[in-house]
Design a protein around this motif. Sequence first.
Motif, PDB file in Angstrom:
ATOM      1  N   GLY A   1       0.819  -1.209   0.000  1.00 30.28           N
ATOM      2  CA  GLY A   1       0.000   0.000   0.000  1.00 30.28           C
ATOM      3  C   GLY A   1       0.850   1.254   0.000  1.00 30.28           C
ATOM      4  O   GLY A   1       0.534   2.240  -0.679  1.00 30.28           O
ATOM      5  N   MET A   2       1.943   1.225   0.742  1.00 30.18           N
ATOM      6  CA  MET A   2       2.837   2.388   0.806  1.00 30.18           C
ATOM      7  C   MET A   2       3.512   2.647  -0.543  1.00 30.18           C
ATOM      8  O   MET A   2       3.799   3.784  -0.894  1.00 30.18           O
ATOM      9  N   TRP A   3       3.763   1.568  -1.307  1.00 30.86           N
ATOM     10  CA  TRP A   3       4.287   1.759  -2.662  1.00 30.86           C
ATOM     11  C   TRP A   3       3.247   2.464  -3.531  1.00 30.86           C
ATOM     12  O   TRP A   3       3.589   3.218  -4.450  1.00 30.86           O
ATOM     13  N   GLY A   4       1.970   2.235  -3.248  1.00 32.47           N
ATOM     14  CA  GLY A   4       0.906   2.935  -3.963  1.00 32.47           C
ATOM     15  C   GLY A   4       0.933   4.428  -3.678  1.00 32.47           C
ATOM     16  O   GLY A   4       0.703   5.251  -4.578  1.00 32.47           O
ATOM     17  N   ILE A   5       1.210   4.789  -2.420  1.00 30.59           N
ATOM     18  CA  ILE A   5       1.347   6.211  -2.062  1.00 30.59           C
ATOM     19  C   ILE A   5       2.499   6.827  -2.840  1.00 30.59           C
ATOM     20  O   ILE A   5       2.375   7.912  -3.431  1.00 30.59           O
ATOM     21  N   PHE A   6       3.630   6.126  -2.849  1.00 22.83           N
ATOM     22  CA  PHE A   6       4.807   6.653  -3.547  1.00 22.83           C
ATOM     23  C   PHE A   6       4.559   6.766  -5.051  1.00 22.83           C
ATOM     24  O   PHE A   6       5.035   7.703  -5.699  1.00 22.83           O
ATOM     25  N   GLU A   7       3.815   5.828  -5.600  1.00 15.74           N
ATOM     26  CA  GLU A   7       3.515   5.845  -7.035  1.00 15.74           C
ATOM     27  C   GLU A   7       2.808   7.145  -7.431  1.00 15.74           C
ATOM     28  O   GLU A   7       3.186   7.804  -8.400  1.00 15.74           O
ATOM     29  N   VAL A   8       1.778   7.521  -6.671  1.00 14.49           N
ATOM     30  CA  VAL A   8       1.044   8.761  -6.950  1.00 14.49           C
ATOM     31  C   VAL A   8       1.940   9.970  -6.715  1.00 14.49           C
ATOM     32  O   VAL A   8       1.934  10.932  -7.488  1.00 14.49           O
ATOM     33  N   PHE A   9       2.721   9.925  -5.639  1.00 11.44           N
ATOM     34  CA  PHE A   9       3.627  11.026  -5.307  1.00 11.44           C
ATOM     35  C   PHE A   9       4.619  11.265  -6.445  1.00 11.44           C
ATOM     36  O   PHE A   9       4.827  12.403  -6.891  1.00 11.44           O
ATOM     37  N   ALA A  10       5.239  10.192  -6.921  1.00  9.48           N
ATOM     38  CA  ALA A  10       6.246  10.318  -7.983  1.00  9.48           C
ATOM     39  C   ALA A  10       5.620  10.790  -9.289  1.00  9.48           C
ATOM     40  O   ALA A  10       6.147  11.670  -9.973  1.00  9.48           O
ATOM     41  N   ASP A  11       4.475  10.220  -9.629  1.00 11.46           N
ATOM     42  CA  ASP A  11       3.837  10.520 -10.901  1.00 11.46           C
ATOM     43  C   ASP A  11       3.313  11.949 -10.974  1.00 11.46           C
ATOM     44  O   ASP A  11       3.576  12.671 -11.938  1.00 11.46           O
ATOM     45  N   THR A  12       2.581  12.344  -9.954  1.00 12.40           N
ATOM     46  CA  THR A  12       1.885  13.636 -10.017  1.00 12.40           C
ATOM     47  C   THR A  12       2.646  14.767  -9.335  1.00 12.40           C
ATOM     48  O   THR A  12       2.855  15.833  -9.921  1.00 12.40           O
ATOM     49  N   ILE A  13       3.049  14.547  -8.092  1.00 17.46           N
ATOM     50  CA  ILE A  13       3.684  15.626  -7.337  1.00 17.46           C
ATOM     51  C   ILE A  13       5.057  15.979  -7.914  1.00 17.46           C
ATOM     52  O   ILE A  13       5.446  17.148  -7.934  1.00 17.46           O
ATOM     53  N   ILE A  14       5.781  14.985  -8.415  1.00 17.39           N
ATOM     54  CA  ILE A  14       7.122  15.252  -8.946  1.00 17.39           C
ATOM     55  C   ILE A  14       7.107  15.499 -10.454  1.00 17.39           C
ATOM     56  O   ILE A  14       7.424  16.589 -10.921  1.00 17.39           O
ATOM     57  N   VAL A  15       6.745  14.476 -11.234  1.00 15.78           N
ATOM     58  CA  VAL A  15       6.859  14.573 -12.694  1.00 15.78           C
ATOM     59  C   VAL A  15       5.925  15.637 -13.266  1.00 15.78           C
ATOM     60  O   VAL A  15       6.352  16.490 -14.053  1.00 15.78           O
ATOM     61  N   CYS A  16       4.649  15.602 -12.886  1.00 20.29           N
ATOM     62  CA  CYS A  16       3.698  16.580 -13.423  1.00 20.29           C
ATOM     63  C   CYS A  16       4.031  18.006 -12.988  1.00 20.29           C
ATOM     64  O   CYS A  16       3.848  18.957 -13.755  1.00 20.29           O
ATOM     65  N   THR A  17       4.527  18.164 -11.767  1.00 18.60           N
ATOM     66  CA  THR A  17       4.875  19.501 -11.281  1.00 18.60           C
ATOM     67  C   THR A  17       6.034  20.096 -12.076  1.00 18.60           C
ATOM     68  O   THR A  17       6.022  21.285 -12.430  1.00 18.60           O
ATOM     69  N   LEU A  18       7.042  19.278 -12.369  1.00 14.35           N
ATOM     70  CA  LEU A  18       8.177  19.767 -13.166  1.00 14.35           C
ATOM     71  C   LEU A  18       7.742  20.122 -14.581  1.00 14.35           C
ATOM     72  O   LEU A  18       8.228  21.102 -15.162  1.00 14.35           O
ATOM     73  N   THR A  19       6.835  19.338 -15.150  1.00 14.41           N
ATOM     74  CA  THR A  19       6.304  19.676 -16.474  1.00 14.41           C
ATOM     75  C   THR A  19       5.570  21.011 -16.419  1.00 14.41           C
ATOM     76  O   THR A  19       5.744  21.869 -17.288  1.00 14.41           O
ATOM     77  N   ALA A  20       4.756  21.181 -15.389  1.00 12.65           N
ATOM     78  CA  ALA A  20       3.998  22.421 -15.234  1.00 12.65           C
ATOM     79  C   ALA A  20       4.923  23.622 -15.094  1.00 12.65           C
ATOM     80  O   ALA A  20       4.703  24.675 -15.713  1.00 12.65           O
ATOM     81  N   PHE A  21       5.986  23.463 -14.291  1.00 13.24           N
ATOM     82  CA  PHE A  21       6.916  24.587 -14.108  1.00 13.24           C
ATOM     83  C   PHE A  21       7.606  24.934 -15.419  1.00 13.24           C
ATOM     84  O   PHE A  21       7.816  26.119 -15.723  1.00 13.24           O
ATOM     85  N   ALA A  22       7.975  23.911 -16.199  1.00 15.31           N
ATOM     86  CA  ALA A  22       8.639  24.166 -17.482  1.00 15.31           C
ATOM     87  C   ALA A  22       7.751  25.013 -18.383  1.00 15.31           C
ATOM     88  O   ALA A  22       8.218  25.952 -19.035  1.00 15.31           O
ATOM     89  N   VAL A  23       6.456  24.701 -18.403  1.00 13.59           N
ATOM     90  CA  VAL A  23       5.520  25.452 -19.245  1.00 13.59           C
ATOM     91  C   VAL A  23       5.290  26.857 -18.691  1.00 13.59           C
ATOM     92  O   VAL A  23       5.361  27.856 -19.419  1.00 13.59           O
TER      93      VAL A  23
END
Length: 494
Positions: A316-338
């Motif tokens: 279950g904790m890997w599920g938390i990390f999965e969302v964290f990595a996907d959205t909080i990290i990757v999507c945020t960096l994409t958003a900042f670039a734009v």
Amino acid sequence: MVQTVENVNNAVNGFVWGLPMLILLVGTGILMTALTKLFQVTHFKHWVKNTIGGIFKDKHVTAHTGKEDTQISQFQSLCTALAATIGTGNIAGVAAAIVAGGPGAIFWMWIVAFFGMMTNFSENVLGIYYRRRNERNEWCGGAMYYLKDGLGAKKGCKQIGAILAVLFSVFCVLASFGIGNMSQINSIAVNMNSAFGVPFVASGLFLMIIAGLVIVGGLKRIAAVTERLVPFMAVIYLVGALIVFFANINQVGAVFTSIIKGAFGLKAVGGGIVGSGIAYALQWGMKRGVFSNEAGLGSSVMVHSSSNVREPVIQGMWGIFEVFADTIIVCTLTAFAVLSSGLVDLETGTVLSDQVSTALVAEAFSTIFGKAGSAFIAIAILFFAFSTVLGWSQYGSKGFEYLFGTKAIKFYQVVFVVFIFVGATMDLSLAWDLSDTFNGMMAIPNLIGVIALSGTVMKITQNYVDRKIKGKDVKPMLSAMEDIQELHEKEIAS
């Protein structure tokens, strides 16, 4: 006839991704966050230590299982799940959210991801707890099993649990050919053609052959590829995004001020909900893969359930990390670039470029890398989308296995690989719409199961906290099948 199908599909999409789905998705995340006592916050240090921290300190996290062992490691299960979730939505989806709702969209993306962490956590807990072995001794878990064996075990719910399990599996198989195959491959072919002039047929043949060699080898081979591909593609993209970040670091304050200020405008709210994968007003944005982390769909749990871990809460904790990595990290960096590229007016939230989706992100990267920016995004799409195909091939095969048995999996895999070529060489506007509908419909039976079994998740989580964090001597809750067997044995003995 095609127009009629489109009209019917648009009506279905309006229902599937409208207000009811918003309430169901976000509401489930809020419910599970409350029942687990803000686990993602109160035990932040613990889940970080036991997920990303464990990769470097605990050999059991990354240790491969034996050749004859059909299980995969915790890290392999994460990489296979991330392979499916980190896709075009992390690039095109973020751009669509900004275009639709302005910079404030990103704030709502964070909020929904925050609650989505516990939805994904709950799915994985239930997946491990209700999983079972098939005739090949492989672990089989997912929404279909906790619907049938979990919800179905409740008084008067046996039939509804069985029906929902079948519906989930059907929607999963159909979605795997659309959002998990043809749509992703089409994105690759279009980008490779526009950036490098590669013919669509050539892309289709190449991808079909490479994917076939991996997919037909089954989960162990898919996991072996994704545990190398996912870290590589993620690191390469993050490095590129970080270069853009540091090149525009003087814009950090303005970007985050714009995000917070824009978050509470009507347009920002609508776009933000789309940007996190929950359609409210602009359903077209979500239909194009904006639901980046898939929390609530019940998809990634099918891979997480194949992990060699015994503790449901660990996975279950890997599920938390999965969302964290996907959205909080990757999507945020994409958003900042734009947002830091000058292509968006940070005061008004107006997009100053005529480009949309992937092209907008490519233009943002080109402000730093020049013409190489477009090539960089095309290659990123290649890795992201191809890995999504690998991950979804496993999801679809599990749904197909549930419906038709273990021996039928090879047939599904062959057909899935053939459709890769189809995806590269045809116009997929209708296929996108149909596949997104089934993708969304997967969430309905899955979330019904999560809500119905929310008390079970709460008990398993509290049991883990008592044993592993508070040091209490209590009996572990690890497997529903083991608990049922033990209860049966006690009844016989008495």
